[in-house]
Scaffold this active site. Sequence first.
Site, PDB file in Angstrom:
ATOM      1  N   SER A 158      43.467 -73.597  15.237  1.00 26.74           N
ATOM      2  CA  SER A 158      42.477 -73.626  14.178  1.00 26.74           C
ATOM      3  C   SER A 158      42.106 -72.202  13.746  1.00 26.74           C
ATOM      4  O   SER A 158      42.978 -71.448  13.308  1.00 26.74           O
ATOM      5  CB  SER A 158      41.264 -74.438  14.624  1.00 26.74           C
ATOM      6  OG  SER A 158      40.451 -74.795  13.534  1.00 26.74           O
ATOM      7  N   ASP A 249      44.140 -84.024   8.390  1.00 24.54           N
ATOM      8  CA  ASP A 249      43.430 -82.776   8.681  1.00 24.54           C
ATOM      9  C   ASP A 249      43.213 -82.036   7.373  1.00 24.54           C
ATOM     10  O   ASP A 249      44.154 -81.821   6.602  1.00 24.54           O
ATOM     11  CB  ASP A 249      44.267 -81.929   9.646  1.00 24.54           C
ATOM     12  CG  ASP A 249      43.586 -80.643  10.071  1.00 24.54           C
ATOM     13  OD1 ASP A 249      42.465 -80.355   9.610  1.00 24.54           O
ATOM     14  OD2 ASP A 249      44.195 -79.899  10.875  1.00 24.54           O
ATOM     15  N   HIS A 279      42.337 -83.241  13.003  1.00 20.64           N
ATOM     16  CA  HIS A 279      42.045 -81.893  13.491  1.00 20.64           C
ATOM     17  C   HIS A 279      41.398 -81.989  14.874  1.00 20.64           C
ATOM     18  O   HIS A 279      40.560 -82.853  15.128  1.00 20.64           O
ATOM     19  CB  HIS A 279      41.102 -81.173  12.531  1.00 20.64           C
ATOM     20  CG  HIS A 279      40.990 -79.721  12.802  1.00 20.64           C
ATOM     21  ND1 HIS A 279      41.917 -78.805  12.366  1.00 20.64           N
ATOM     22  CD2 HIS A 279      40.061 -79.012  13.491  1.00 20.64           C
ATOM     23  CE1 HIS A 279      41.570 -77.600  12.773  1.00 20.64           C
ATOM     24  NE2 HIS A 279      40.436 -77.696  13.457  1.00 20.64           N
TER      25      HIS A 279
END
Length: 308
Positions: A158, A249, A279
């Site tokens: 991320s 996501d 995610h």
Amino acid sequence: MQLTSPINKIINHLEKIQSFNAQDPLDDTRKYLETMTLQLSEKKEPVAMIEELNVPQENHQIPIRIYRPKGKRPENSSAIIYIHGGWFIAGSFETHDAVVRKLANQTGSVIIFVDYRLAPEHPFPAGLNDCIDIVKWVADHAKSLGIDRNQVGIIGDSAGGALATSVSAQVGELLKFQALIYPAADNQLNTKSWETYETGPVLNKEGGIQAWEWYHPEGKNNPDPLAVPILIKDFKNTPPTLVLIAEHDALKDEGEKLAQHMKNAGVSVQTSFYKDMVHGFMHMGAILNETQAAIDEIAVFAHENLEQ
């Protein structure tokens, strides 16, 4: 949006996590991530040893945690530097502990987890500088760490994927590979996937806008490519790269675009698409089999690029 039964189970679980401090969105975000990872991660695997060090810099110290995998340890072990996610504003040793333990054991490499400085207390480039400094420090202290300085990779998830991308663009000659797990790459939040998943699951656009403003306050008018890696033009130092993309996501499109930019620049890039995933699925191993599948895939990629 067709979500599978396990994903719906996760979303229902996340919706039940109450706000911790609604008056302070920063504190609330940090506590939410800690709770999510604690409740949805698999049971923590034992490793051979965990050490914590503070690496001194000119005006501060960078805390790191060193995970040594189970099994026989070679004198000069390969190593992987792990850069955590959390929108540049959250995340810690504890939020990623379960994932990092699994990666250590599966890859057979020493994992060095960087507890870099977080925004908004420390906006860009503080966190990035910490990550670059640790890569250099590992190379300089490899012998005393029991590490082969020529067998080091990097993983980022991320926001950590954004940081890892920029680290590799700066000091990639010190790295044998990088793995980017659903990387955050663009501060515009204007892709089709952001439009589709503006209110979730897991991420939401309002929180993303706030996080980028905290991390890179100049980013709206004068973005720095090292903060916003979708803008990086020169990938000359970037090692072979694995990019993991989750289907449901908000960051899907920018992750795919970043991978394409690297390919266009001549970087060896392998993209892996995780159907049905959301995610943060790396933290959801208590429910999802795909968490282990991703760990396995990263380990295979690491073994292909490290001499072990």
